[in-house]
Enzyme design. Sequence first.
Site, PDB file in Angstrom:
ATOM      1  N   ARG A  33       0.782  -1.236   0.000  1.00 26.48           N
ATOM      2  CA  ARG A  33       0.000   0.000   0.000  1.00 26.48           C
ATOM      3  C   ARG A  33       0.817   1.291   0.000  1.00 26.48           C
ATOM      4  O   ARG A  33       0.239   2.368   0.017  1.00 26.48           O
ATOM      5  CB  ARG A  33      -0.997   0.015   1.162  1.00 26.48           C
ATOM      6  CG  ARG A  33      -1.946  -1.146   1.123  1.00 26.48           C
ATOM      7  CD  ARG A  33      -3.120  -1.032   2.020  1.00 26.48           C
ATOM      8  NE  ARG A  33      -2.818  -0.624   3.366  1.00 26.48           N
ATOM      9  CZ  ARG A  33      -3.719  -0.167   4.219  1.00 26.48           C
ATOM     10  NH1 ARG A  33      -4.971  -0.063   3.853  1.00 26.48           N
ATOM     11  NH2 ARG A  33      -3.386   0.173   5.427  1.00 26.48           N
ATOM     12  N   ASP A  34       2.131   1.222  -0.043  1.00 28.64           N
ATOM     13  CA  ASP A  34       2.934   2.441  -0.160  1.00 28.64           C
ATOM     14  C   ASP A  34       4.236   2.174  -0.897  1.00 28.64           C
ATOM     15  O   ASP A  34       5.307   2.607  -0.482  1.00 28.64           O
ATOM     16  CB  ASP A  34       3.214   3.046   1.217  1.00 28.64           C
ATOM     17  CG  ASP A  34       3.729   4.486   1.134  1.00 28.64           C
ATOM     18  OD1 ASP A  34       3.410   5.177   0.133  1.00 28.64           O
ATOM     19  OD2 ASP A  34       4.440   4.929   2.050  1.00 28.64           O
ATOM     20  N   LEU A  35       4.136   1.436  -2.017  1.00 27.83           N
ATOM     21  CA  LEU A  35       5.332   1.211  -2.825  1.00 27.83           C
ATOM     22  C   LEU A  35       5.733   2.510  -3.498  1.00 27.83           C
ATOM     23  O   LEU A  35       4.907   3.184  -4.112  1.00 27.83           O
ATOM     24  CB  LEU A  35       5.074   0.147  -3.889  1.00 27.83           C
ATOM     25  CG  LEU A  35       5.008  -1.284  -3.405  1.00 27.83           C
ATOM     26  CD1 LEU A  35       4.674  -2.210  -4.569  1.00 27.83           C
ATOM     27  CD2 LEU A  35       6.302  -1.708  -2.770  1.00 27.83           C
ATOM     28  N   ASN A  39      10.965   3.392  -0.665  1.00 30.37           N
ATOM     29  CA  ASN A  39      10.781   2.137   0.059  1.00 30.37           C
ATOM     30  C   ASN A  39      11.437   0.952  -0.648  1.00 30.37           C
ATOM     31  O   ASN A  39      11.195  -0.186  -0.286  1.00 30.37           O
ATOM     32  CB  ASN A  39       9.291   1.846   0.266  1.00 30.37           C
ATOM     33  CG  ASN A  39       8.679   2.761   1.297  1.00 30.37           C
ATOM     34  OD1 ASN A  39       9.362   3.268   2.179  1.00 30.37           O
ATOM     35  ND2 ASN A  39       7.390   2.998   1.186  1.00 30.37           N
TER      36      ASN A  39
END
Length: 108
Positions: A33-35, A39
């Site tokens: 949900r936060d690629l 990251n």
Amino acid sequence: MRSTKNQLKSGIQRTNLSSFTELHQHSHDIIHRDLKPNNVFLDVSLFPKLGGFRFSKFLNHEDDESSIKETDLIGTAPYISPEIWTERKYTKSSDVYAFGIIIYEIMS
């Protein structure tokens, strides 16, 4: 000497992207949900490793859920897939969309 961007392209091309695919295997079923590039970390061989799992969630197959519905928008704007903007529905495809944007940025 090759530039860092060229080294990164070479690392991406050599790897099987196992850290990304491992997220979505049946044994894990995690939606990141936060690629985003911040990251994705590179080891000494320039193979990508994923980090930043603070927003990740496990899919719940007991309820036959293949998506997660949220009231809040989670993620980083340029990497958020269209269905999240419109429906706030997170799926494995949402991670694939973000991953595609990252690869596009690296290769261009």
